[in-house]
Design a protein around this motif. Structure first.
Motif: not given
Length: 107
Positions: A25, A29, A32, A36-39, A41, A49, A87
């Motif tokens: 993840m 990120t 770019g 893969i949003v990985a809201e 983190g 993710c 992640c």
């Protein structure tokens, strides 16, 4: 540094070298990779993710833990046998050439 390839939902590929020890993840990120949003983190709290690990790699990665398995029940895109939270996959030298597919949605 292992090479990793992301196959995007539209079929395009994005490949690059990523440092050992980071999560798939974080590598995505940082580079770019779209989709893969990985809201959360990388805290294994949101399932945004979600990726599909290439079948050739699925059995070579450490097994998902209970928390990851529970979150995989909540993915927006269809869960598949090779679904993982990116992640929760830490890159190692042994993952040289890892291929993951990005689902068509995370929400």
């Amino acid at each position: 540094m292992p090479d990793i390839t992301f196959i995007l939902a539209d079929g395009n590929e994005q490949g690059f070298e990523a440092p050992e020890g980071v999560s798939v993840m974080a590598a995505a990120t940082g580079a770019g990779v779209p989709g893969i949003v990985a809201e959360c983190g990388g805290a294994a709290r949101c399932a945004t993710c979600h990726v599909y690990v290439d079948e050739a790699w699925a059995g070579k990665l450490p097994a998902p833990g209970a928390d990851e398995l529970a979150l995989l029940e909540c993915t927006a895109a269809e869960r598949q046998p090779t679904s993982r939270l990116s992640c929760q996959i830490r890159l190692t030298a042994a993952m040289q050439g890892l291929v993951v597919r990005v689902p068509d949605r995370q929400y």
